[in-house]
Design an enzyme around this catalytic site. Sequence first.
Site, short mmCIF file in Angstrom:
data_model
loop_
_atom_site.label_atom_id
_atom_site.label_comp_id
_atom_site.label_asym_id
_atom_site.label_seq_id
_atom_site.Cartn_x
_atom_site.Cartn_y
_atom_site.Cartn_z
N GLN A 326 -39.27 38.89 -105.99
CA GLN A 326 -39.55 39.01 -107.42
C GLN A 326 -39.87 40.46 -107.79
O GLN A 326 -40.78 41.08 -107.23
CB GLN A 326 -40.72 38.12 -107.82
CG GLN A 326 -40.45 36.63 -107.66
CD GLN A 326 -40.87 36.09 -106.30
OE1 GLN A 326 -41.01 36.84 -105.34
NE2 GLN A 326 -41.11 34.80 -106.25
N GLN A 348 -33.81 39.78 -108.32
CA GLN A 348 -34.49 38.52 -108.60
C GLN A 348 -35.49 38.74 -109.74
O GLN A 348 -36.29 39.66 -109.72
CB GLN A 348 -35.22 38.01 -107.35
CG GLN A 348 -35.90 36.68 -107.56
CD GLN A 348 -36.45 36.07 -106.27
OE1 GLN A 348 -36.12 36.54 -105.18
NE2 GLN A 348 -37.26 35.05 -106.38
N ASP A 349 -35.40 37.87 -110.78
CA ASP A 349 -36.35 37.89 -111.89
C ASP A 349 -36.25 39.16 -112.75
O ASP A 349 -37.27 39.80 -113.05
CB ASP A 349 -37.79 37.73 -111.38
CG ASP A 349 -38.04 36.38 -110.74
OD1 ASP A 349 -37.12 35.56 -110.74
OD2 ASP A 349 -39.16 36.16 -110.24
N ASP A 370 -32.46 33.59 -110.47
CA ASP A 370 -33.33 33.24 -111.61
C ASP A 370 -33.60 34.48 -112.47
O ASP A 370 -34.73 34.73 -112.89
CB ASP A 370 -34.66 32.67 -111.11
CG ASP A 370 -34.48 31.48 -110.19
OD1 ASP A 370 -33.46 30.78 -110.31
OD2 ASP A 370 -35.35 31.26 -109.33
N ARG A 446 -31.42 26.39 -113.20
CA ARG A 446 -32.12 25.35 -112.44
C ARG A 446 -33.50 25.15 -113.07
O ARG A 446 -34.03 26.04 -113.74
CB ARG A 446 -32.22 25.69 -110.96
CG ARG A 446 -32.94 26.98 -110.62
CD ARG A 446 -33.03 27.14 -109.11
NE ARG A 446 -33.69 28.38 -108.71
CZ ARG A 446 -34.15 28.61 -107.48
NH1 ARG A 446 -34.04 27.67 -106.55
NH2 ARG A 446 -34.72 29.76 -107.18
#
Length: 528
Positions: A326, A348-349, A370, A446
């Site tokens: 993250q 990520q993120d 994500d 998701r």
Amino acid sequence: MASSFLFLFCFFIGTTANHQTAIQEACKATRWPESCQISLTKSGLDLIPADPTPFQILHSALSLSSKNLGRAKFMVRAILHYSGSNLNLTTTAKLCLQSLDNSAYRLHSAEEVLPRNRIKDARAWTSAALSYQFDCLSGLKKVNDTPMVDKTLLFMNNTLMMSTSNALSMMMSYEEFGNYSGWWRSPRTERDGFWESVGGRSGSGQKPGIPTGLNANVTVCKDGGRCRFGSVQMAVNAAPDNLGGGRRFVILIKEGVYEETVRVPLAKRNVVFIGEGMGKTVITGSLNVGQLGMTTYETATVGVVGDGFMARDLTIQNTAGPDAHQAVAYRSDSDLSFVENCELIGNQDTVYAHSLRQFYKHCIIKGNVDFIFGNSASVFHKCTILVRPRQLDPAKGENSVVAAHSRTDPAQATGFVFHECVINGTEDYMKQYHKNPNMHQTFLGRPWKEFSRIVFVRCKLEALISPPGWMPWDGEFALKTLYFGEYGNSGLGSNLSGRVIWSSQIPLDHVILYSVHNFIQGDDWMLT
């Protein structure tokens, strides 16, 4: 005297009965009717007047939530006081208090506007208040090693958050049915076949955009130059607090690479960043959760809380790399915020659209896991969303996910809407994909939390989108409560024949729900 006493006694009994009946009727709108009735009855007539209207009960439920929040803050302060040398507990308690302060601000704002019939605002702010409470709860769960923390967790979960959820659910029914509480019912979502009422139009017909020709209040130059400020944060600090009345504090950020962490706090409202172009004005950082004591929320290169934030013509990035997990580039808790023609780069993120109402237009967003996530009500309009490689070795397989939404309550007015966007891969990713498509799968989203809501409307989904379209989070979690919808998409990745059975096709009659006007009330606040 006896007859007077009898009259007062009968009046009291009658009033109490009306009081109880009205509470019972209003509590039908909640997820936990019995606990709702008990909590509101215990609150006494100091919160709920005699023979109350449904609206008065709703307002009282919101006041009860604020009252419970005050107690929760007291309990967390006690944890902080007794945390001693436990650095992890101290850090968590401080972040928890920050979340509860934000929650209190939003609840207070909702209480103020409810009597003025600004139900959309009240619901947006109460939705955010509940999200902040959930954040605090989630953090404390990770350090639950004392009876004091355990007691706080129980209170937050079984009293505070339940009371906020009850108020939010009543708000949802009131928005739909007004004072006709006989029609109030527990919150439902599109997945249950329920579609909220809309304004009957897709918008005003105007094209929303950040106003052109804005005059800079201050200018930022790399290495000082002839500008007043040499860093973006210094310029933010110079902005007046609580700027309103249609005024904005415009910061012109000249071309250059600004290596800094930027924070726009709650008091800095209506701040505008204007750059000199994507790739020219660059704000960059590399904070990530791999660093000691760092949380995902804190990793943001640019983190905004003050309402009415705008940004245009610049790049914000986090260079921590695909192995750093993250690492947020841009994080927003700014209500009525607008990001246009900006490049947001991470892995990520990348974009933490944490809470409240946000609009992104003509942006380029890059990441891999994500990389658009949070519990805001956000619309992404005509954005280019690009998947980046996760692995340096193209022979290794990888799953990439565009969006992860975290709605925890069905009454929260939140979700991600992608409208007329392009979903593709970067050049490096597509090279790996074409060598072995089966090893590199990309999913639209998701469910991070139970009532996750993500829709793609009239987007171009390129070949990298895997036929199932959507990916589970953990087994069967949220698959019966999420709403993942598609309508009118094109491209090789838009074929619906292989989609997972728990995704949906949005009915034509209800696509209008996801317009800028209806979903984030864009016509009320966007300038052209």
